[in-house]
Motif scaffolding. Structure first.
Motif, short mmCIF file in Angstrom:
data_model
loop_
_atom_site.label_atom_id
_atom_site.label_comp_id
_atom_site.label_asym_id
_atom_site.label_seq_id
_atom_site.Cartn_x
_atom_site.Cartn_y
_atom_site.Cartn_z
N ILE A 405 35.01 40.17 65.40
CA ILE A 405 36.05 40.70 64.50
C ILE A 405 35.56 40.71 63.06
O ILE A 405 35.73 41.68 62.33
N ASN A 406 34.94 39.60 62.64
CA ASN A 406 34.42 39.53 61.27
C ASN A 406 33.35 40.58 61.02
O ASN A 406 33.26 41.16 59.93
N ARG A 407 32.52 40.82 62.04
CA ARG A 407 31.47 41.83 61.91
C ARG A 407 32.07 43.22 61.74
O ARG A 407 31.62 44.02 60.93
N MET A 408 33.10 43.51 62.52
CA MET A 408 33.79 44.80 62.40
C MET A 408 34.54 44.89 61.07
O MET A 408 34.57 45.94 60.43
N LYS A 409 35.14 43.78 60.69
CA LYS A 409 35.91 43.76 59.45
C LYS A 409 35.04 44.04 58.24
O LYS A 409 35.46 44.70 57.29
N SER A 410 33.79 43.53 58.30
CA SER A 410 32.89 43.72 57.15
C SER A 410 32.50 45.17 56.97
O SER A 410 32.02 45.56 55.90
N GLN A 411 32.66 45.99 58.00
CA GLN A 411 32.29 47.39 57.92
C GLN A 411 33.44 48.30 57.49
O GLN A 411 33.27 49.51 57.36
N LEU A 412 34.62 47.71 57.28
CA LEU A 412 35.79 48.51 56.90
C LEU A 412 36.07 48.39 55.41
O LEU A 412 35.64 47.44 54.75
N ASN A 413 36.81 49.36 54.90
CA ASN A 413 37.22 49.35 53.50
C ASN A 413 38.56 48.63 53.38
O ASN A 413 39.60 49.17 53.71
N TRP A 414 38.51 47.39 52.89
CA TRP A 414 39.72 46.60 52.74
C TRP A 414 40.19 46.58 51.28
O TRP A 414 41.09 45.83 50.93
N GLY A 415 39.55 47.38 50.47
CA GLY A 415 39.90 47.37 49.05
C GLY A 415 39.17 46.26 48.32
O GLY A 415 38.61 45.35 48.94
N THR A 416 39.19 46.33 47.01
CA THR A 416 38.55 45.30 46.21
C THR A 416 39.29 43.97 46.37
O THR A 416 40.51 43.93 46.24
N PRO A 417 38.57 42.87 46.68
CA PRO A 417 39.26 41.58 46.80
C PRO A 417 40.01 41.24 45.51
O PRO A 417 39.55 41.53 44.40
N ILE A 418 41.17 40.63 45.66
CA ILE A 418 42.00 40.31 44.50
C ILE A 418 41.25 39.43 43.52
O ILE A 418 41.37 39.59 42.30
N SER A 419 40.43 38.50 44.04
CA SER A 419 39.72 37.58 43.16
C SER A 419 38.68 38.28 42.29
O SER A 419 38.22 37.71 41.29
N LYS A 420 38.30 39.51 42.67
CA LYS A 420 37.30 40.24 41.89
C LYS A 420 37.91 41.33 41.01
O LYS A 420 37.17 42.05 40.33
N LEU A 421 39.23 41.47 41.03
CA LEU A 421 39.89 42.47 40.20
C LEU A 421 39.95 42.00 38.74
O LEU A 421 40.13 40.80 38.48
N PRO A 422 39.84 42.91 37.79
CA PRO A 422 39.97 42.51 36.38
C PRO A 422 41.43 42.20 36.03
O PRO A 422 42.36 42.79 36.58
N LYS A 423 41.60 41.27 35.10
CA LYS A 423 42.94 40.95 34.61
C LYS A 423 43.31 41.91 33.48
O LYS A 423 42.51 42.12 32.56
N ILE A 424 44.51 42.45 33.56
CA ILE A 424 44.99 43.42 32.56
C ILE A 424 46.30 42.89 31.99
O ILE A 424 47.26 42.65 32.73
N THR A 425 46.33 42.71 30.71
CA THR A 425 47.56 42.22 30.06
C THR A 425 48.61 43.32 30.04
O THR A 425 48.28 44.52 30.12
N PRO A 426 49.89 42.96 29.92
CA PRO A 426 50.94 44.00 29.84
C PRO A 426 50.71 44.95 28.68
O PRO A 426 51.01 46.15 28.79
N LYS A 427 50.18 44.45 27.56
CA LYS A 427 49.92 45.31 26.41
C LYS A 427 48.86 46.36 26.74
O LYS A 427 49.00 47.55 26.43
N ASP A 428 47.75 45.91 27.39
CA ASP A 428 46.70 46.84 27.77
C ASP A 428 47.19 47.82 28.85
O ASP A 428 46.81 48.99 28.85
N PHE A 429 48.03 47.31 29.75
CA PHE A 429 48.56 48.18 30.80
C PHE A 429 49.43 49.28 30.19
O PHE A 429 49.36 50.45 30.61
N LYS A 430 50.22 48.92 29.19
CA LYS A 430 51.06 49.92 28.51
C LYS A 430 50.21 50.95 27.80
O LYS A 430 50.52 52.15 27.79
#
Length: 539
Positions: A405-430
Protein backbone atom coordinates in the motif's frame (compact mmCIF):
# COMPACT_ATOMS: atom_id res chain seq x y z
CA UNK A 1 91.99 22.11 -70.49
CA UNK A 2 90.22 21.18 -73.70
CA UNK A 3 86.50 20.86 -74.09
CA UNK A 4 86.76 17.10 -74.70
CA UNK A 5 88.65 16.57 -71.47
CA UNK A 6 86.05 18.59 -69.57
CA UNK A 7 83.22 16.55 -71.10
CA UNK A 8 85.03 13.31 -70.26
CA UNK A 9 85.49 14.40 -66.64
CA UNK A 10 81.80 15.35 -66.37
CA UNK A 11 80.65 12.05 -67.85
CA UNK A 12 82.92 10.13 -65.49
CA UNK A 13 81.54 12.09 -62.60
CA UNK A 14 77.93 11.36 -63.59
CA UNK A 15 78.65 7.70 -64.07
CA UNK A 16 80.28 7.55 -60.70
CA UNK A 17 77.29 9.22 -59.04
CA UNK A 18 74.90 6.92 -60.84
CA UNK A 19 76.86 3.94 -59.65
CA UNK A 20 76.77 5.12 -56.09
CA UNK A 21 73.03 5.73 -56.29
CA UNK A 22 72.52 2.27 -57.64
CA UNK A 23 74.47 0.73 -54.81
CA UNK A 24 72.51 2.67 -52.22
CA UNK A 25 69.18 1.66 -53.70
CA UNK A 26 70.22 -1.97 -53.81
CA UNK A 27 71.34 -1.84 -50.21
CA UNK A 28 68.12 -0.17 -49.14
CA UNK A 29 66.05 -2.68 -51.07
CA UNK A 30 67.91 -5.55 -49.44
CA UNK A 31 67.39 -3.99 -46.01
CA UNK A 32 63.70 -3.36 -46.78
CA UNK A 33 63.06 -6.93 -47.81
CA UNK A 34 64.73 -8.07 -44.63
CA UNK A 35 62.51 -5.83 -42.48
CA UNK A 36 59.40 -6.98 -44.36
CA UNK A 37 60.25 -10.61 -43.84
CA UNK A 38 60.96 -9.89 -40.18
CA UNK A 39 57.54 -8.21 -39.80
CA UNK A 40 55.86 -11.14 -41.48
CA UNK A 41 57.59 -13.54 -39.14
CA UNK A 42 56.52 -11.48 -36.14
CA UNK A 43 52.91 -11.50 -37.31
CA UNK A 44 53.05 -15.25 -37.88
CA UNK A 45 54.46 -15.77 -34.39
CA UNK A 46 51.70 -13.65 -32.88
CA UNK A 47 49.00 -15.48 -34.84
CA UNK A 48 50.46 -18.83 -33.76
CA UNK A 49 50.54 -17.66 -30.16
CA UNK A 50 46.89 -16.51 -30.29
CA UNK A 51 45.88 -19.79 -31.92
CA UNK A 52 47.72 -21.83 -29.28
CA UNK A 53 46.12 -19.74 -26.52
CA UNK A 54 42.64 -20.35 -27.92
CA UNK A 55 43.35 -24.05 -28.31
CA UNK A 56 44.58 -24.24 -24.73
CA UNK A 57 41.46 -22.41 -23.56
CA UNK A 58 39.25 -24.82 -25.49
CA UNK A 59 41.07 -27.80 -23.99
CA UNK A 60 40.75 -26.26 -20.52
CA UNK A 61 37.02 -25.65 -21.01
CA UNK A 62 36.57 -29.24 -22.15
CA UNK A 63 38.48 -30.51 -19.12
CA UNK A 64 36.42 -28.23 -16.85
CA UNK A 65 33.22 -29.37 -18.55
CA UNK A 66 33.91 -33.03 -17.90
CA UNK A 67 35.31 -32.43 -14.43
CA UNK A 68 32.26 -30.39 -13.39
CA UNK A 69 29.69 -32.93 -14.54
CA UNK A 70 27.95 -34.58 -11.61
CA UNK A 71 27.89 -38.10 -13.00
CA UNK A 72 25.88 -39.48 -10.09
CA UNK A 73 22.93 -37.18 -10.62
CA UNK A 74 23.28 -37.33 -14.38
CA UNK A 75 22.68 -41.06 -14.06
CA UNK A 76 19.70 -40.79 -11.68
CA UNK A 77 18.04 -37.68 -13.11
CA UNK A 78 18.70 -37.97 -16.85
CA UNK A 79 20.10 -41.29 -18.06
CA UNK A 80 17.85 -43.78 -16.25
CA UNK A 81 14.56 -41.87 -16.85
CA UNK A 82 15.48 -41.25 -20.49
CA UNK A 83 16.32 -44.90 -21.13
CA UNK A 84 13.05 -45.97 -19.50
CA UNK A 85 10.97 -43.60 -21.62
CA UNK A 86 12.79 -44.67 -24.78
CA UNK A 87 12.14 -48.30 -23.89
CA UNK A 88 8.42 -47.63 -23.49
CA UNK A 89 8.22 -46.01 -26.93
CA UNK A 90 10.46 -48.58 -28.58
CA UNK A 91 8.56 -51.55 -27.20
CA UNK A 92 5.18 -49.80 -27.55
CA UNK A 93 4.48 -50.21 -23.84
CA UNK A 94 1.88 -48.23 -21.90
CA UNK A 95 3.03 -45.32 -19.74
CA UNK A 96 0.77 -46.75 -17.03
CA UNK A 97 1.26 -50.39 -15.90
CA UNK A 98 -1.27 -52.70 -17.50
CA UNK A 99 -1.10 -55.03 -14.54
CA UNK A 100 -3.54 -53.57 -12.01
CA UNK A 101 -1.61 -54.88 -9.01
CA UNK A 102 1.56 -53.25 -10.31
CA UNK A 103 -0.31 -49.98 -10.73
CA UNK A 104 -1.57 -50.07 -7.14
CA UNK A 105 1.87 -50.95 -5.82
CA UNK A 106 3.49 -48.15 -7.83
CA UNK A 107 1.09 -45.56 -6.39
CA UNK A 108 1.60 -46.83 -2.82
CA UNK A 109 5.37 -47.03 -3.20
CA UNK A 110 5.46 -43.53 -4.69
CA UNK A 111 3.83 -42.10 -1.56
CA UNK A 112 6.04 -44.17 0.76
CA UNK A 113 9.25 -42.92 -0.83
CA UNK A 114 8.30 -39.28 -1.43
CA UNK A 115 6.99 -38.96 2.14
CA UNK A 116 10.34 -40.27 3.38
CA UNK A 117 11.96 -37.44 1.44
CA UNK A 118 9.58 -34.55 2.17
CA UNK A 119 9.10 -35.49 5.83
CA UNK A 120 12.60 -36.81 6.52
CA UNK A 121 15.10 -35.13 4.23
CA UNK A 122 13.24 -31.82 4.17
CA UNK A 123 11.24 -31.24 7.34
CA UNK A 124 13.21 -33.30 9.86
CA UNK A 125 16.88 -33.25 8.83
CA UNK A 126 16.94 -29.86 7.08
CA UNK A 127 14.52 -27.70 9.09
CA UNK A 128 14.21 -29.66 12.34
CA UNK A 129 10.41 -29.20 12.27
CA UNK A 130 9.76 -31.99 14.77
CA UNK A 131 11.55 -34.53 16.96
CA UNK A 132 11.65 -38.26 16.31
CA UNK A 133 11.22 -40.57 19.29
CA UNK A 134 12.38 -43.86 17.73
CA UNK A 135 15.36 -44.72 15.55
CA UNK A 136 13.37 -46.88 13.12
CA UNK A 137 11.70 -43.74 11.75
CA UNK A 138 15.06 -42.04 11.15
CA UNK A 139 16.25 -45.11 9.23
CA UNK A 140 13.03 -45.10 7.22
CA UNK A 141 13.72 -41.47 6.26
CA UNK A 142 17.35 -42.22 5.39
CA UNK A 143 16.82 -45.45 3.44
CA UNK A 144 13.64 -44.79 1.47
CA UNK A 145 14.51 -41.10 0.95
CA UNK A 146 17.52 -42.36 -1.01
CA UNK A 147 15.18 -43.88 -3.60
CA UNK A 148 14.39 -40.40 -5.02
CA UNK A 149 17.93 -40.20 -6.43
CA UNK A 150 18.74 -36.65 -5.26
CA UNK A 151 21.78 -37.44 -3.12
CA UNK A 152 22.55 -38.10 0.51
CA UNK A 153 20.85 -36.31 3.40
CA UNK A 154 23.99 -34.43 4.37
CA UNK A 155 24.57 -33.11 0.83
CA UNK A 156 20.96 -32.26 -0.08
CA UNK A 157 19.98 -30.75 3.28
CA UNK A 158 23.08 -28.51 3.33
CA UNK A 159 22.40 -27.15 -0.14
CA UNK A 160 18.75 -26.59 0.73
CA UNK A 161 19.79 -24.59 3.78
CA UNK A 162 22.13 -22.58 1.55
CA UNK A 163 19.15 -21.92 -0.72
CA UNK A 164 17.17 -20.50 2.22
CA UNK A 165 20.14 -18.54 3.52
CA UNK A 166 21.22 -17.04 0.16
CA UNK A 167 17.96 -17.02 -1.82
CA UNK A 168 18.43 -15.54 -5.33
CA UNK A 169 22.18 -15.03 -4.87
CA UNK A 170 23.53 -16.21 -8.23
CA UNK A 171 26.80 -17.37 -6.68
CA UNK A 172 25.77 -18.90 -3.36
CA UNK A 173 22.17 -20.01 -3.94
CA UNK A 174 22.74 -23.52 -5.38
CA UNK A 175 19.56 -23.38 -7.48
CA UNK A 176 18.99 -19.69 -8.00
CA UNK A 177 16.05 -18.93 -10.29
CA UNK A 178 18.02 -15.94 -11.60
CA UNK A 179 20.14 -18.38 -13.58
CA UNK A 180 17.09 -19.67 -15.43
CA UNK A 181 14.21 -22.03 -14.82
CA UNK A 182 16.05 -25.03 -16.29
CA UNK A 183 19.06 -24.42 -14.09
CA UNK A 184 16.85 -24.12 -10.99
CA UNK A 185 15.09 -27.36 -11.92
CA UNK A 186 17.82 -29.64 -13.29
CA UNK A 187 20.99 -27.73 -14.11
CA UNK A 188 22.28 -27.42 -10.54
CA UNK A 189 22.11 -31.21 -10.19
CA UNK A 190 23.96 -32.02 -13.39
CA UNK A 191 26.83 -29.57 -13.03
CA UNK A 192 29.00 -29.07 -9.98
CA UNK A 193 29.19 -25.45 -8.79
CA UNK A 194 32.30 -23.37 -9.33
CA UNK A 195 32.45 -22.50 -5.64
CA UNK A 196 33.12 -26.07 -4.53
CA UNK A 197 35.30 -24.92 -1.63
CA UNK A 198 32.53 -22.69 -0.35
CA UNK A 199 29.89 -25.43 -0.47
CA UNK A 200 32.20 -28.01 1.08
CA UNK A 201 32.87 -25.65 3.96
CA UNK A 202 29.17 -24.84 4.23
CA UNK A 203 28.27 -28.55 4.40
CA UNK A 204 30.87 -29.09 7.10
CA UNK A 205 29.53 -26.06 8.92
CA UNK A 206 25.96 -27.34 8.90
CA UNK A 207 26.67 -31.04 9.41
CA UNK A 208 30.15 -31.45 10.96
CA UNK A 209 31.66 -34.91 10.65
CA UNK A 210 34.39 -34.30 13.21
CA UNK A 211 32.97 -35.04 16.65
CA UNK A 212 35.61 -32.81 18.26
CA UNK A 213 34.90 -29.86 15.99
CA UNK A 214 34.11 -26.61 17.80
CA UNK A 215 30.30 -26.30 17.45
CA UNK A 216 29.88 -22.59 18.06
CA UNK A 217 31.31 -21.41 14.78
CA UNK A 218 29.57 -18.18 13.91
CA UNK A 219 31.33 -17.06 10.77
CA UNK A 220 33.38 -18.70 8.02
CA UNK A 221 35.35 -16.95 5.34
CA UNK A 222 36.11 -18.84 2.15
CA UNK A 223 38.59 -17.66 -0.48
CA UNK A 224 37.23 -18.35 -3.93
CA UNK A 225 38.94 -18.98 -7.24
CA UNK A 226 38.76 -15.31 -8.18
CA UNK A 227 40.45 -14.44 -4.86
CA UNK A 228 37.32 -12.76 -3.54
CA UNK A 229 36.02 -13.76 -0.14
CA UNK A 230 32.49 -14.75 0.77
CA UNK A 231 31.29 -14.90 4.34
CA UNK A 232 28.33 -16.76 5.74
CA UNK A 233 26.82 -16.85 9.18
CA UNK A 234 26.52 -20.12 10.98
CA UNK A 235 23.32 -18.91 12.62
CA UNK A 236 22.06 -19.42 16.12
CA UNK A 237 21.65 -23.18 16.08
CA UNK A 238 20.91 -25.11 19.22
CA UNK A 239 23.48 -27.88 19.08
CA UNK A 240 22.03 -29.66 22.11
CA UNK A 241 18.70 -30.54 20.54
CA UNK A 242 17.55 -33.89 19.14
CA UNK A 243 19.01 -33.12 15.75
CA UNK A 244 22.64 -32.98 16.89
CA UNK A 245 22.76 -36.11 19.01
CA UNK A 246 25.72 -38.34 18.22
CA UNK A 247 23.47 -41.05 16.79
CA UNK A 248 22.08 -38.52 14.30
CA UNK A 249 25.59 -37.61 13.20
CA UNK A 250 26.49 -41.26 12.87
CA UNK A 251 23.32 -41.89 10.87
CA UNK A 252 24.12 -39.08 8.41
CA UNK A 253 27.70 -40.25 7.93
CA UNK A 254 26.55 -43.85 7.51
CA UNK A 255 23.83 -42.91 5.04
CA UNK A 256 26.25 -40.80 2.99
CA UNK A 257 28.75 -43.70 2.82
CA UNK A 258 26.10 -46.28 1.87
CA UNK A 259 23.89 -44.04 -0.27
CA UNK A 260 24.40 -45.96 -3.54
CA UNK A 261 23.61 -49.25 -1.84
CA UNK A 262 20.29 -48.02 -0.49
CA UNK A 263 19.47 -46.23 -3.74
CA UNK A 264 19.92 -49.52 -5.62
CA UNK A 265 17.97 -51.52 -3.04
CA UNK A 266 14.98 -49.15 -2.90
CA UNK A 267 14.91 -48.35 -6.63
CA UNK A 268 15.54 -51.80 -8.12
CA UNK A 269 15.65 -54.67 -5.62
CA UNK A 270 12.51 -53.98 -3.55
CA UNK A 271 10.30 -52.96 -6.55
CA UNK A 272 11.38 -56.04 -8.55
CA UNK A 273 10.82 -58.50 -5.69
CA UNK A 274 7.36 -57.15 -4.80
CA UNK A 275 6.34 -56.83 -8.47
CA UNK A 276 7.32 -60.45 -9.17
CA UNK A 277 6.17 -62.12 -5.95
CA UNK A 278 3.04 -60.18 -5.02
CA UNK A 279 1.94 -58.51 -8.26
CA UNK A 280 2.83 -61.50 -10.46
CA UNK A 281 4.43 -59.24 -13.05
CA UNK A 282 7.73 -59.23 -14.94
CA UNK A 283 11.17 -58.07 -13.79
CA UNK A 284 11.34 -55.32 -16.41
CA UNK A 285 7.98 -53.89 -15.28
CA UNK A 286 9.23 -53.89 -11.70
CA UNK A 287 12.30 -51.90 -12.76
CA UNK A 288 10.31 -49.50 -14.94
CA UNK A 289 7.11 -48.58 -13.09
CA UNK A 290 7.67 -48.72 -9.31
CA UNK A 291 11.38 -48.28 -9.87
CA UNK A 292 12.64 -45.66 -12.31
CA UNK A 293 9.43 -43.95 -13.47
CA UNK A 294 8.21 -43.64 -9.89
CA UNK A 295 11.57 -42.05 -9.00
CA UNK A 296 11.32 -39.68 -11.98
CA UNK A 297 7.83 -38.47 -11.00
CA UNK A 298 8.96 -37.90 -7.41
CA UNK A 299 11.94 -35.88 -8.68
CA UNK A 300 9.66 -33.69 -10.79
CA UNK A 301 7.45 -32.98 -7.77
CA UNK A 302 10.34 -32.03 -5.51
CA UNK A 303 12.37 -30.06 -8.05
CA UNK A 304 9.32 -28.07 -9.21
CA UNK A 305 9.22 -26.26 -5.87
CA UNK A 306 12.56 -24.61 -6.66
CA UNK A 307 11.76 -23.77 -10.29
CA UNK A 308 8.03 -23.24 -10.91
CA UNK A 309 7.36 -21.92 -7.40
CA UNK A 310 10.08 -19.27 -7.79
CA UNK A 311 9.00 -18.09 -11.24
CA UNK A 312 6.59 -15.18 -11.68
CA UNK A 313 6.37 -15.40 -15.46
CA UNK A 314 4.16 -18.50 -15.53
CA UNK A 315 0.87 -16.79 -14.71
CA UNK A 316 -1.05 -20.07 -14.80
CA UNK A 317 0.45 -20.79 -11.37
CA UNK A 318 -1.46 -17.77 -9.94
CA UNK A 319 1.62 -16.54 -8.05
CA UNK A 320 1.32 -14.35 -4.96
CA UNK A 321 3.71 -13.09 -2.30
CA UNK A 322 1.50 -12.48 0.74
CA UNK A 323 4.33 -12.58 3.30
CA UNK A 324 7.40 -11.12 1.60
CA UNK A 325 8.43 -9.88 -1.83
CA UNK A 326 12.12 -9.56 -0.95
CA UNK A 327 12.91 -12.81 -2.80
CA UNK A 328 11.52 -14.86 -5.68
CA UNK A 329 9.54 -17.37 -3.60
CA UNK A 330 5.88 -17.58 -4.61
CA UNK A 331 2.68 -19.03 -3.25
CA UNK A 332 1.34 -20.86 -6.30
CA UNK A 333 -2.41 -20.97 -5.76
CA UNK A 334 -3.33 -23.21 -8.67
CA UNK A 335 -4.57 -26.58 -7.28
CA UNK A 336 -2.86 -28.35 -10.18
CA UNK A 337 0.52 -26.91 -9.11
CA UNK A 338 -0.16 -27.96 -5.51
CA UNK A 339 -0.84 -31.49 -6.71
CA UNK A 340 2.25 -31.47 -8.94
CA UNK A 341 4.52 -30.36 -6.08
CA UNK A 342 2.98 -32.79 -3.58
CA UNK A 343 1.52 -29.96 -1.52
CA UNK A 344 4.71 -27.86 -1.38
CA UNK A 345 3.53 -25.05 -3.69
CA UNK A 346 3.32 -22.35 -0.99
CA UNK A 347 6.99 -21.46 -1.07
CA UNK A 348 6.49 -17.86 0.05
CA UNK A 349 5.08 -19.16 3.32
CA UNK A 350 7.81 -21.78 3.61
CA UNK A 351 10.63 -19.28 3.11
CA UNK A 352 9.30 -17.05 5.87
CA UNK A 353 8.43 -19.90 8.27
CA UNK A 354 10.87 -22.68 7.31
CA UNK A 355 10.63 -24.52 10.65
CA UNK A 356 6.87 -25.00 10.34
CA UNK A 357 6.04 -28.64 9.58
CA UNK A 358 3.19 -27.38 7.38
CA UNK A 359 3.52 -25.77 3.98
CA UNK A 360 0.70 -23.36 4.88
CA UNK A 361 -1.27 -22.60 8.02
CA UNK A 362 -4.62 -22.94 6.23
CA UNK A 363 -6.63 -25.80 7.70
CA UNK A 364 -7.73 -27.38 4.43
CA UNK A 365 -4.58 -26.78 2.36
CA UNK A 366 -3.52 -29.81 0.30
CA UNK A 367 -0.40 -31.06 2.08
CA UNK A 368 0.20 -34.86 2.34
CA UNK A 369 3.45 -34.26 4.25
CA UNK A 370 1.60 -32.33 6.95
CA UNK A 371 -1.03 -35.06 7.23
CA UNK A 372 1.65 -37.75 7.49
CA UNK A 373 3.63 -35.97 10.22
CA UNK A 374 0.42 -35.18 12.11
CA UNK A 375 -0.54 -38.87 11.97
CA UNK A 376 2.89 -39.87 13.28
CA UNK A 377 2.40 -37.48 16.19
CA UNK A 378 -0.99 -39.03 17.03
CA UNK A 379 0.63 -42.49 16.92
CA UNK A 380 3.31 -41.34 19.36
CA UNK A 381 6.23 -41.63 16.93
CA UNK A 382 7.16 -37.93 16.78
CA UNK A 383 6.74 -34.97 19.10
CA UNK A 384 7.19 -31.21 19.42
CA UNK A 385 5.79 -30.32 16.00
CA UNK A 386 6.73 -26.76 15.11
CA UNK A 387 3.66 -24.65 14.32
CA UNK A 388 4.00 -20.95 13.58
CA UNK A 389 1.51 -19.00 15.74
CA UNK A 390 -1.39 -17.65 13.69
CA UNK A 391 -0.85 -14.23 15.22
CA UNK A 392 2.67 -14.08 13.76
CA UNK A 393 1.38 -15.19 10.34
CA UNK A 394 -1.31 -12.49 10.37
CA UNK A 395 1.20 -9.86 11.49
CA UNK A 396 3.56 -10.62 8.62
CA UNK A 397 0.70 -10.70 6.12
CA UNK A 398 -0.50 -7.26 7.28
CA UNK A 399 3.04 -5.86 7.21
CA UNK A 400 3.48 -7.01 3.62
CA UNK A 401 0.11 -5.53 2.65
CA UNK A 402 1.12 -2.25 4.26
CA UNK A 403 4.40 -2.24 2.32
CA UNK A 404 2.49 -2.74 -0.93
CA UNK A 405 0.00 0.00 0.00
CA UNK A 406 2.79 2.43 0.90
CA UNK A 407 4.55 1.64 -2.36
CA UNK A 408 1.39 2.37 -4.33
CA UNK A 409 0.66 5.43 -2.24
CA UNK A 410 4.08 6.89 -2.99
CA UNK A 411 3.26 6.84 -6.70
CA UNK A 412 0.05 8.86 -6.34
CA UNK A 413 -0.50 12.61 -6.18
CA UNK A 414 -1.68 13.31 -2.64
CA UNK A 415 -1.00 17.00 -2.82
CA UNK A 416 1.71 18.93 -1.02
CA UNK A 417 2.05 17.71 2.60
CA UNK A 418 0.65 20.24 5.04
CA UNK A 419 3.95 20.38 6.92
CA UNK A 420 5.69 21.60 3.75
CA UNK A 421 3.15 24.31 2.83
CA UNK A 422 4.19 27.95 3.31
CA UNK A 423 2.51 29.97 6.04
CA UNK A 424 0.50 32.94 4.76
CA UNK A 425 -0.71 35.64 7.11
CA UNK A 426 -4.25 37.03 6.72
CA UNK A 427 -2.73 40.33 5.57
CA UNK A 428 -0.70 38.63 2.82
CA UNK A 429 -3.68 36.49 1.87
CA UNK A 430 -5.81 39.63 1.46
CA UNK A 431 -3.09 41.14 -0.71
CA UNK A 432 -3.15 38.02 -2.90
CA UNK A 433 -6.92 38.24 -3.27
CA UNK A 434 -6.76 41.89 -4.31
CA UNK A 435 -3.95 41.39 -6.78
CA UNK A 436 -4.88 42.00 -10.42
CA UNK A 437 -2.91 38.91 -11.37
CA UNK A 438 -5.32 36.73 -9.37
CA UNK A 439 -8.62 38.30 -10.28
CA UNK A 440 -9.65 35.28 -12.33
CA UNK A 441 -8.71 32.74 -9.65
CA UNK A 442 -10.79 31.35 -6.80
CA UNK A 443 -9.20 30.77 -3.39
CA UNK A 444 -11.10 29.17 -0.54
CA UNK A 445 -10.04 28.31 3.02
CA UNK A 446 -10.97 24.96 4.58
CA UNK A 447 -9.65 24.09 8.04
CA UNK A 448 -7.10 26.92 7.79
CA UNK A 449 -5.66 25.49 4.55
CA UNK A 450 -5.78 27.77 1.49
CA UNK A 451 -6.83 26.01 -1.74
CA UNK A 452 -6.69 27.25 -5.31
CA UNK A 453 -9.79 25.62 -6.82
CA UNK A 454 -9.58 27.44 -10.15
CA UNK A 455 -8.64 24.34 -12.23
CA UNK A 456 -11.72 22.53 -10.87
CA UNK A 457 -14.32 25.30 -10.97
CA UNK A 458 -15.82 24.30 -14.35
CA UNK A 459 -16.26 20.72 -13.13
CA UNK A 460 -17.73 21.61 -9.74
CA UNK A 461 -21.17 19.96 -9.44
CA UNK A 462 -22.50 22.94 -7.45
CA UNK A 463 -21.53 25.36 -10.20
CA UNK A 464 -19.05 28.24 -10.43
CA UNK A 465 -21.27 30.81 -8.62
CA UNK A 466 -21.18 28.75 -5.43
CA UNK A 467 -17.37 28.64 -5.52
CA UNK A 468 -17.15 32.34 -6.23
CA UNK A 469 -19.40 33.01 -3.25
CA UNK A 470 -16.78 31.30 -1.04
CA UNK A 471 -13.84 33.08 -2.66
CA UNK A 472 -11.42 34.24 0.05
CA UNK A 473 -13.65 32.93 2.83
CA UNK A 474 -13.59 30.03 5.28
CA UNK A 475 -15.76 27.33 3.64
CA UNK A 476 -15.10 24.58 6.21
CA UNK A 477 -18.70 24.23 7.39
CA UNK A 478 -20.09 24.44 3.87
CA UNK A 479 -17.66 21.75 2.65
CA UNK A 480 -18.31 19.35 5.53
CA UNK A 481 -22.10 19.23 5.41
CA UNK A 482 -23.29 22.83 5.68
CA UNK A 483 -24.09 22.84 1.97
CA UNK A 484 -23.11 19.33 0.92
CA UNK A 485 -21.32 16.47 2.68
CA UNK A 486 -18.45 15.82 0.31
CA UNK A 487 -17.17 12.29 -0.34
CA UNK A 488 -13.72 10.99 0.51
CA UNK A 489 -12.83 11.24 -3.16
CA UNK A 490 -13.70 14.96 -3.06
CA UNK A 491 -11.54 15.43 0.03
CA UNK A 492 -8.61 13.70 -1.72
CA UNK A 493 -9.11 15.87 -4.79
CA UNK A 494 -9.19 19.01 -2.66
CA UNK A 495 -5.86 18.03 -1.09
CA UNK A 496 -4.16 18.31 -4.51
CA UNK A 497 -5.12 22.01 -4.64
CA UNK A 498 -3.36 23.16 -1.46
CA UNK A 499 -1.14 26.23 -1.77
CA UNK A 500 -0.57 27.36 1.82
CA UNK A 501 -1.54 27.46 5.51
CA UNK A 502 -3.44 30.51 6.79
CA UNK A 503 -1.45 31.67 9.80
CA UNK A 504 -4.12 32.84 12.23
CA UNK A 505 -2.15 31.98 15.37
CA UNK A 506 -4.12 28.79 16.14
CA UNK A 507 -2.30 25.84 14.58
CA UNK A 508 -3.78 23.10 16.75
CA UNK A 509 -6.27 21.89 14.14
CA UNK A 510 -3.66 22.09 11.40
CA UNK A 511 -1.16 19.98 13.29
CA UNK A 512 -3.83 17.44 14.10
CA UNK A 513 -4.27 17.00 10.38
CA UNK A 514 -0.51 16.76 9.89
CA UNK A 515 -0.29 13.93 12.41
CA UNK A 516 -3.35 12.21 10.94
CA UNK A 517 -2.22 12.44 7.30
CA UNK A 518 1.54 12.16 7.61
CA UNK A 519 1.90 9.97 10.68
CA UNK A 520 1.80 6.76 8.66
CA UNK A 521 4.60 7.95 6.41
CA UNK A 522 6.79 8.92 9.35
CA UNK A 523 6.12 5.57 11.00
CA UNK A 524 6.98 3.61 7.86
CA UNK A 525 10.21 5.55 7.41
CA UNK A 526 11.31 4.83 10.97
CA UNK A 527 10.41 1.17 10.59
CA UNK A 528 12.50 0.84 7.43
CA UNK A 529 15.55 2.01 9.35
CA UNK A 530 15.24 -0.80 11.86
CA UNK A 531 16.95 -4.15 11.45
CA UNK A 532 15.48 -6.28 8.68
CA UNK A 533 15.14 -10.00 9.33
CA UNK A 534 15.28 -12.73 6.74
CA UNK A 535 12.13 -14.29 8.12
CA UNK A 536 9.47 -13.66 10.73
CA UNK A 537 10.78 -16.56 12.79
CA UNK A 538 14.22 -14.94 12.91
CA UNK A 539 12.54 -11.83 14.28
Amino acid sequence: MSRDQVNNNVSRTKVQKRKITTDDSVASSVGGSGSVSSTKQTLLDQATKIKNTKMNDMRKRKRDLFSRINYTHTLTVVVLPLLSILYLFQMDESIVPENQSTLYFTCIYYNITILAFTSGYHKYFTHNSFKVKFNWLRYYFAIFGSSIGLGSIRWWASLHRAHHHFTDDTERDPYSIKRGVWFAHWGWLLRKPKLMTFYQEFIEQEFPQDQQREPNIIKNEIVLENEESIEFDGGDIDRNNDYYHDNIKDLLIWQEATYFIWFSVTTFVIPVIITMVICQDTIINGILYPGILRMFLAQLSILSTESICHLKNIQVTIPTQPFSDKNSSQNCNNPLISFLTYGQAHQNYHHEFPHDYRSDNALYAYDPTKWFIWTLEKLGQVEELCRTPNNLVIQLRLQQQQLVINRMKSQLNWGTPISKLPKITPKDFKRILNSSMNEDRIYIVIQNIIHDVTPFMDQHPGGVPLLKASHGKDATKAFYGGVYGHSTAAVNLLATMRIGVLDVGNDEEVWRRVVREEGEVVESDSTSQQKQYRSAEAA
